[in-house]
Design a protein around this motif. Structure first.
Motif, PDB file in Angstrom:
ATOM      1  N   SER A  53       0.820  -1.211   0.000  1.00  0.00           N
ATOM      2  CA  SER A  53       0.000   0.000   0.000  1.00  0.00           C
ATOM      3  C   SER A  53       0.854   1.262   0.000  1.00  0.00           C
ATOM      4  O   SER A  53       0.543   2.231  -0.700  1.00  0.00           O
ATOM      5  CB  SER A  53      -0.933   0.012   1.224  1.00  0.00           C
ATOM      6  OG  SER A  53      -1.767  -1.125   1.229  1.00  0.00           O
ATOM      7  N   LEU A  57       0.842   4.273  -2.727  1.00  0.00           N
ATOM      8  CA  LEU A  57       0.679   5.690  -2.402  1.00  0.00           C
ATOM      9  C   LEU A  57       1.802   6.534  -2.982  1.00  0.00           C
ATOM     10  O   LEU A  57       1.631   7.722  -3.242  1.00  0.00           O
ATOM     11  CB  LEU A  57       0.613   5.878  -0.881  1.00  0.00           C
ATOM     12  CG  LEU A  57      -0.629   5.308  -0.186  1.00  0.00           C
ATOM     13  CD1 LEU A  57      -0.468   5.360   1.320  1.00  0.00           C
ATOM     14  CD2 LEU A  57      -1.877   6.071  -0.608  1.00  0.00           C
ATOM     15  N   ALA A 182      -3.979  10.625   6.276  1.00  0.00           N
ATOM     16  CA  ALA A 182      -4.936  10.578   5.164  1.00  0.00           C
ATOM     17  C   ALA A 182      -6.269  11.191   5.567  1.00  0.00           C
ATOM     18  O   ALA A 182      -6.937  11.849   4.753  1.00  0.00           O
ATOM     19  CB  ALA A 182      -5.127   9.137   4.705  1.00  0.00           C
ATOM     20  N   THR A 193       3.864  10.512   5.375  1.00  0.00           N
ATOM     21  CA  THR A 193       4.402   9.283   4.798  1.00  0.00           C
ATOM     22  C   THR A 193       5.897   9.407   4.518  1.00  0.00           C
ATOM     23  O   THR A 193       6.686   8.507   4.840  1.00  0.00           O
ATOM     24  CB  THR A 193       3.666   8.935   3.492  1.00  0.00           C
ATOM     25  OG1 THR A 193       2.266   8.812   3.748  1.00  0.00           O
ATOM     26  CG2 THR A 193       4.187   7.627   2.909  1.00  0.00           C
ATOM     27  N   LYS A 250      -2.463   4.654  -7.008  1.00  0.00           N
ATOM     28  CA  LYS A 250      -2.642   5.351  -5.731  1.00  0.00           C
ATOM     29  C   LYS A 250      -3.915   4.880  -5.035  1.00  0.00           C
ATOM     30  O   LYS A 250      -3.931   4.665  -3.821  1.00  0.00           O
ATOM     31  CB  LYS A 250      -2.692   6.861  -5.954  1.00  0.00           C
ATOM     32  CG  LYS A 250      -2.865   7.643  -4.661  1.00  0.00           C
ATOM     33  CD  LYS A 250      -2.989   9.140  -4.908  1.00  0.00           C
ATOM     34  CE  LYS A 250      -3.231   9.888  -3.600  1.00  0.00           C
ATOM     35  NZ  LYS A 250      -3.420  11.341  -3.830  1.00  0.00           N
ATOM     36  N   VAL A 254      -4.587   3.217  -1.340  1.00  0.00           N
ATOM     37  CA  VAL A 254      -5.554   3.666  -0.329  1.00  0.00           C
ATOM     38  C   VAL A 254      -6.440   2.504   0.113  1.00  0.00           C
ATOM     39  O   VAL A 254      -6.699   2.311   1.315  1.00  0.00           O
ATOM     40  CB  VAL A 254      -6.415   4.821  -0.875  1.00  0.00           C
ATOM     41  CG1 VAL A 254      -7.537   5.169   0.106  1.00  0.00           C
ATOM     42  CG2 VAL A 254      -5.547   6.049  -1.133  1.00  0.00           C
TER      43      VAL A 254
END
Length: 306
Positions: A53, A57, A182, A193, A250, A254
């Motif tokens: 993940s 991102l 987020a 991040t 992306k 998420v």
């Protein structure tokens, strides 16, 4: 019944129809209501899915933004890690927590939660019980941070850059940093991040240092997913021919994060809380509060900034 409920929640988390915080809440509700039907699989799946993940991102991040945030946050990261490790050692001595357990909790708080504990535990020759207690402590505090940090950030009217930096410096696991940031905003997610991944690189020198002290020959786990995150940002910035695919990648990131938080939440239960015990949990709580409050104060005063 337990399997059906777990799988139903998993499908809901993967559907893209609920937010990461809601997925976490569903997971926690399951963990407290049922005996986990897939405990081991969920733990291993969450770790792998988190890494995938984070790479996904990366396709939504500009390389220049990534490098600037990483460069600016390097000094603060080094200072906060040093302070957390020294303070954690002192608290462990004060509370008479087992030395290895205390070190794992301190390392998890200082660097990146469960990932740091998993990397350092075999080098520190930790027992299964010591690993479980350390992971349980960090896990409980991660769950609290996911809910509390966005609320605190909103009440204090923090900017997205401030909140992203605070999350990266004060929340244990990368998944929880990403989840909290987020919820706060796109820029907060980018900053949080990036700085957190730069922080995770400190697993390597701490592992090497631990191996030298312990004279351990255990294999050091390198955080390779950070390299792939950076490569994804390079592609997003410079490889324009694939641009139509980046939003999809992306979004996959998420959705993967949402499922990850559901899996993490499902592992929280009264059994987890009892396993941790009072002293290690107290050490983890006090250390976390000091790190979180101290970094928040420095950010609010403008001493720590990007």
């Amino acid at each position: 019944m337990s399997k059906i409920v777990f799988l139903a929640g998993l499908v809901m988390a993967a559907s893209g129809r609920i937010s990461p915080p809601v997925a976490l809440a569903l997971g926690i509700a399951y963990g407290f209501s049922f005996e986990h039907a897939f405990q081991g699989h969920a733990r291993r799946g969450a770790k792998l899915l988190l890494q995938v993940s984070v790479v996904g991102l990366g396709f939504g991040m500009n390389l220049h933004q990534v490098l600037e945030a990483g460069r600016s946050g390097f000094f603060y990261t080094a200072c906060s890690i040093s302070v957390a490790l020294v303070l954690g050692w002192a608290l462990g001595k004060l509370l008479r927590v087992k030395e290895t357990t205390s070190f794992l909790i301190s390392a998890g708080t200082a660097i990146c939660g469960g990932s740091a504990i998993a990397a350092i535990a075999p080098i520190a020759e930790a027992s299964e019980e010591e690993i479980a207690v350390s992971l349980g402590t960090v896990f409980l505090l991660n769950s609290i941070a996911l809910v509390a940090f966005p609320l605190i950030g909103t009440q204090l009217h923090m900017s997205q850059t401030q909140f992203g930096l605070w999350s990266a410096l004060a929340i244990h696991d990368t998944s929880s940093v990403v989840g909290a940031a987020a919820k706060f905003g796109t820029l907060a997610l980018a900053v949080g991040t990036t700085v957190k991944l730069a922080r995770a690189l400190w697993i390597v020198p701490l592992s090497l240092g631990t191996a030298a002290v312990k004279k351990s020959k255990a294999r050091i786990q390198w955080p390779w997913f950070i390299l792939f995150f950076c490569l994804a940002a390079v592609a997003d910035t410079y490889v324009g021919v694939l641009q139509p695919a980046y939003p999809v990648m992306k979004q996959v990131g998420v959705m993967g994060l949402t499922v990850t938080l559901y899996l993490i939440g499902s592992g929280l239960s009264m059994k987890t809380i009892r396993l941790v015990g009072a002293r290690p949990l107290l050490q983890g709580i006090v250390l976390w509060i000091v790190v979180a409050a101290g970094s928040l104060a420095l950010i609010q005063m403008g001493i720590v900034h990007l």
